[in-house]
Design a protein around this motif. Structure first.
Motif, PDB file in Angstrom:
ATOM      1  N   PRO A  64      35.094  29.729  38.020  1.00  0.00           N
ATOM      2  CA  PRO A  64      35.938  28.685  37.443  1.00  0.00           C
ATOM      3  C   PRO A  64      37.039  29.306  36.585  1.00  0.00           C
ATOM      4  O   PRO A  64      36.806  30.258  35.838  1.00  0.00           O
ATOM      5  CB  PRO A  64      34.954  27.868  36.587  1.00  0.00           C
ATOM      6  N   GLY A  65      38.252  28.780  36.751  1.00  0.00           N
ATOM      7  CA  GLY A  65      39.381  29.293  35.988  1.00  0.00           C
ATOM      8  C   GLY A  65      40.118  30.438  36.645  1.00  0.00           C
ATOM      9  O   GLY A  65      41.154  30.878  36.135  1.00  0.00           O
ATOM     10  N   PHE A  66      39.606  30.947  37.782  1.00  0.00           N
ATOM     11  CA  PHE A  66      40.289  31.993  38.534  1.00  0.00           C
ATOM     12  C   PHE A  66      40.934  31.345  39.762  1.00  0.00           C
ATOM     13  O   PHE A  66      40.237  30.930  40.687  1.00  0.00           O
ATOM     14  CB  PHE A  66      39.306  33.078  38.981  1.00  0.00           C
ATOM     15  N   VAL A  67      42.253  31.239  39.749  1.00  0.00           N
ATOM     16  CA  VAL A  67      42.985  30.587  40.832  1.00  0.00           C
ATOM     17  C   VAL A  67      43.401  31.639  41.864  1.00  0.00           C
ATOM     18  O   VAL A  67      44.148  32.570  41.542  1.00  0.00           O
ATOM     19  CB  VAL A  67      44.228  29.843  40.297  1.00  0.00           C
ATOM     20  N   HIS A  68      42.928  31.474  43.080  1.00  0.00           N
ATOM     21  CA  HIS A  68      43.236  32.403  44.162  1.00  0.00           C
ATOM     22  C   HIS A  68      44.083  31.697  45.218  1.00  0.00           C
ATOM     23  O   HIS A  68      43.886  30.510  45.487  1.00  0.00           O
ATOM     24  CB  HIS A  68      41.949  32.906  44.824  1.00  0.00           C
ATOM     25  N   ASP A  69      45.004  32.427  45.813  1.00  0.00           N
ATOM     26  CA  ASP A  69      45.749  31.920  46.962  1.00  0.00           C
ATOM     27  C   ASP A  69      44.903  32.154  48.208  1.00  0.00           C
ATOM     28  O   ASP A  69      44.589  33.302  48.540  1.00  0.00           O
ATOM     29  CB  ASP A  69      47.103  32.615  47.086  1.00  0.00           C
ATOM     30  N   VAL A  70      44.532  31.095  48.884  1.00  0.00           N
ATOM     31  CA  VAL A  70      43.557  31.209  49.964  1.00  0.00           C
ATOM     32  C   VAL A  70      44.129  31.993  51.140  1.00  0.00           C
ATOM     33  O   VAL A  70      43.417  32.760  51.795  1.00  0.00           O
ATOM     34  CB  VAL A  70      43.100  29.811  50.416  1.00  0.00           C
ATOM     35  N   PHE A  71      45.401  31.845  51.416  1.00  0.00           N
ATOM     36  CA  PHE A  71      46.019  32.494  52.578  1.00  0.00           C
ATOM     37  C   PHE A  71      47.228  33.308  52.106  1.00  0.00           C
ATOM     38  O   PHE A  71      47.074  34.419  51.642  1.00  0.00           O
ATOM     39  CB  PHE A  71      46.430  31.444  53.610  1.00  0.00           C
ATOM     40  N   SER A  72      48.437  32.764  52.263  1.00  0.00           N
ATOM     41  CA  SER A  72      49.648  33.474  51.851  1.00  0.00           C
ATOM     42  C   SER A  72      49.786  33.406  50.334  1.00  0.00           C
ATOM     43  O   SER A  72      49.190  32.554  49.674  1.00  0.00           O
ATOM     44  CB  SER A  72      50.873  32.859  52.526  1.00  0.00           C
ATOM     45  N   ALA A  73      50.612  34.323  49.785  1.00  0.00           N
ATOM     46  CA  ALA A  73      50.657  34.421  48.329  1.00  0.00           C
ATOM     47  C   ALA A  73      52.052  34.622  47.751  1.00  0.00           C
ATOM     48  O   ALA A  73      52.369  34.064  46.707  1.00  0.00           O
ATOM     49  CB  ALA A  73      49.752  35.560  47.857  1.00  0.00           C
ATOM     50  N   PHE A  74      52.888  35.447  48.381  1.00  0.00           N
ATOM     51  CA  PHE A  74      54.225  35.672  47.822  1.00  0.00           C
ATOM     52  C   PHE A  74      55.268  35.297  48.863  1.00  0.00           C
ATOM     53  O   PHE A  74      55.034  35.396  50.064  1.00  0.00           O
ATOM     54  CB  PHE A  74      54.407  37.108  47.328  1.00  0.00           C
ATOM     55  N   TYR A  75      56.451  34.881  48.378  1.00  0.00           N
ATOM     56  CA  TYR A  75      57.377  34.154  49.240  1.00  0.00           C
ATOM     57  C   TYR A  75      58.838  34.565  49.053  1.00  0.00           C
ATOM     58  O   TYR A  75      59.665  33.782  48.572  1.00  0.00           O
ATOM     59  CB  TYR A  75      57.231  32.652  48.979  1.00  0.00           C
ATOM     60  N   PRO A  76      59.204  35.791  49.461  1.00  0.00           N
ATOM     61  CA  PRO A  76      60.623  36.136  49.390  1.00  0.00           C
ATOM     62  C   PRO A  76      61.487  35.235  50.266  1.00  0.00           C
ATOM     63  O   PRO A  76      62.600  34.863  49.882  1.00  0.00           O
ATOM     64  CB  PRO A  76      60.656  37.595  49.867  1.00  0.00           C
ATOM     65  N   LEU A  77      60.976  34.857  51.446  1.00  0.00           N
ATOM     66  CA  LEU A  77      61.736  33.939  52.294  1.00  0.00           C
ATOM     67  C   LEU A  77      61.743  32.527  51.724  1.00  0.00           C
ATOM     68  O   LEU A  77      62.637  31.738  52.030  1.00  0.00           O
ATOM     69  CB  LEU A  77      61.155  33.936  53.708  1.00  0.00           C
TER      70      LEU A  77
END
Length: 550
Positions: A64-77
């Motif tokens: 709890p309290g740890f937010v994870h990006d399930v798939f993609s994470a960073f978005y230069p485009l």
């Protein structure tokens, strides 16, 4: 779902008819829905999963309290794409955050090539590997800056991109255009050898090329490495504050503000075709939703045509071409909750939002060759995301959320990393194989950051089958919606002769990454589908008025 992440249930509702039905609430589906709503259409989006977002979602996967990006994470485009820029998602709650350093690529001798939004910092790190490579990078990036706008316009436009391509040609001139065309078809190794002398620059480009399913000796890996590295120099690798799901939140809020609806837990199981026109969709509960003007599908091309449309509505030649559709490699992803930051030996890696783990060009070559041969890599190239470097809200103070992924074959022929006396991995990805390969990946990080394993307080693993179970578009764990090889780009995507969002079924438009320009959260596939639907409706309306006037 915890309230502090995002709770969308209060604005998700069902409808029974719409001007446009959008299948799939991934980023492309939501972009398409927004543009259709901007045109005044009544839009209904249906999503099979409990939450919208497709491969742009966040969750508390470990503690709890740890937010994870399930798939993609960073978005230069996501910040560079003209499509995404035009949506003004910042007005709908999206806030971009960036790490002090964009990217670090440490090597075994504790040097580190870095990518920074400050070009002098990038250049200085490359000079440590070979004097003069810093100036060479300045030259490469200056060439990109000159053509960035028309190039991105051409890349995100439907085929053929006449207006943007004309701007690009006029900017480059005949000689420059010829040189650019040649450079675009180089392999990564050849591009690096022509422009740089040291391994640091080559690794920086190679690591970015390996985000795709192409090895560094396969074209157009040179272009892919070049464009992503230049985008990182220009925009960084930004992340949404609070998690990737915040990007989805903004897209949904914008759509709802324009009268659109999103219904989750509502799989579409059939597209009704009458007189070769898509007119309605059937949901898993048996209900039908009429589509008065268009059906827009953020669905992988094979699933769309075989399962939702049906081969009986398609020409045999089209079905044969579809048989050759190739997905990109599978993905094996790990999320960790850490009690502190990763203790990289290379200081620069401690400040980077993204770290590439592959200590030499030779190691990157072996990794790509093993994948191409169908073998689970012995020493995988590991892409590491240190999310708290950009966004401290991802976990409690003093802790870190970190993820890593690598690629594996869709159907493994064997395991290149089998040790004597140990069973070989087969690609079943049962509990034992999952643990063994996760341990292999952790070993690659530990070698460059001794003490990493001791910081892990929880681990969550997604194998290729579990990725697909959470998003049906990620077939076999493929994140790109199809290979980036030349054989399936431009007019060959998804099958030869199309290259556009239009399909053999009137009123049906392909909006997924199976369409040109392919994978990445740039929204172009969805935008192209929406614009094609609007154009087709206008033509149909004009023809109808002419016929009625006779």
């Amino acid at each position: 779902m915890p309230q502090h992440l995002y709770d969308r249930r209060h604005y998700l509702r069902r409808v029974d008819a719409a001007d446009a039905v959008v299948i799939g609430a991934g980023p492309n589906g939501l972009v398409a829905a927004n543009l259709l709503a901007d045109a005044g259409w009544r839009v209904a989006v249906f999503e099979a999963q409990p939450d919208p977002g497709g491969a742009v979602r966040s969750a508390e996967l470990t503690h709890p309290g740890f937010v994870h990006d399930v798939f993609s994470a960073f978005y230069p485009l996501g910040v560079a794409s003209p499509v995404m820029q035009a949506l003004d998602l910042e007005s709908y709650g999206l806030r971009w955050r960036r790490a002090p350093l964009v990217l670090a690529h440490p090597t075994a001798d504790d040097r580190c090539a870095v990518l920074s939004t400050t070009i002098g910092e990038t250049a200085q790190s490359l000079d440590e590997y070979a004097h003069g490579d810093g100036d060479a990078w300045r030259d490469v990036y200056a060439e990109y800056e000159r053509i960035a706008d028309p190039l991105l316009g051409a890349m995100t436009s439907p085929m053929p991109p006449v207006r943007a391509a004309t701007r690009l040609a006029l900017t480059l001139g005949p000689v420059g255009l010829t040189e650019f065309a040649r450079t675009s078809v180089l392999t990564l190794r050849r591009l690096a050898n022509e422009r740089f002398r040291g391994e640091g620059a080559a690794l920086l480009l190679a690591g970015n090329a390996l985000h795709s399913d192409l090895g560094i000796d396969t074209a157009p890996s040179g272009f892919l490495g070049w464009i992503l590295t230049c985008l990182g120099q220009q925009h960084g690798f930004p992340v949404p504050e609070g998690g990737a799901g915040r990007l989805t939140d903004a897209l949904v809020r914008r759509l709802v503000a324009r009268g659109g609806t999103v219904t989750c837990n509502a799989p579409v199981v059939d597209i009704e075709v009458r007189d070769r026109r898509a007119v309605a969709v059937t949901l898993a509960d048996g209900s039908t939703v009429d589509a008065r003007r268009a059906v827009v599908a953020d669905v992988g091309a094979p699933a769309l045509y075989r399962h939702l449309v049906g081969e009986e509505h398609l020409k045999p030649s089209f079905v044969r071409a579809l048989d050759r559709f190739q997905y990109d490699h599978g993905t094996f992803k790990i999320d960790w909750a850490l009690s502190g930051p990763i203790p990289w030996r290379a200081e620069a890696a401690r400040r980077a939002g993204t770290v590439h783990v592959s200590t030499s060009i030779e190691a990157a070559t072996r990794y790509g060759s093993q994948l191409a041969d169908g073998y689970i890599p012995a020493r995988p190239f590991v892409l590491v995301g240190q999310m708290n470097k950009a966004d401290p809200t991802r976990s409690p103070p003093g802790t870190e959320t970190v993820w890593a992924y690598t690629h594996v074959p869709q159907v493994p022929r064997g395991d290149a990393g089998t040790q004597p006396g140990e069973p070989a991995l087969t690609g079943r990805w049962d509990a034992a194989e999952t643990d063994a390969f996760a341990t292999r990946i952790e070993g690659e990080i530990e070698a460059l950051a001794p003490g990493f394993r001791a910081l892990v307080t929880a681990r969550h693993v997604l194998t290729p089958p579990s990725l697909e179970s959470r998003d049906a578009n990620l077939v076999g764990g493929a994140l790109g919606g199809g290979t980036m090889a030349f054989s399936q780009q431009l007019v060959f995507r998804p099958v030869p002769g199309l290259g556009r969002a239009e399909t053999p079924i009137r009123g049906l438009f392909l909006a997924s990454a199976s369409a040109h320009p392919g994978g990445g959260v740039h929204g172009a596939c969805g935008a192209n589908a929406a614009r094609a639907a609007i154009s087709a409706h206008r033509v149909r309306s004009v023809v109808g008025r002419v016929r009625r006037s006779r």
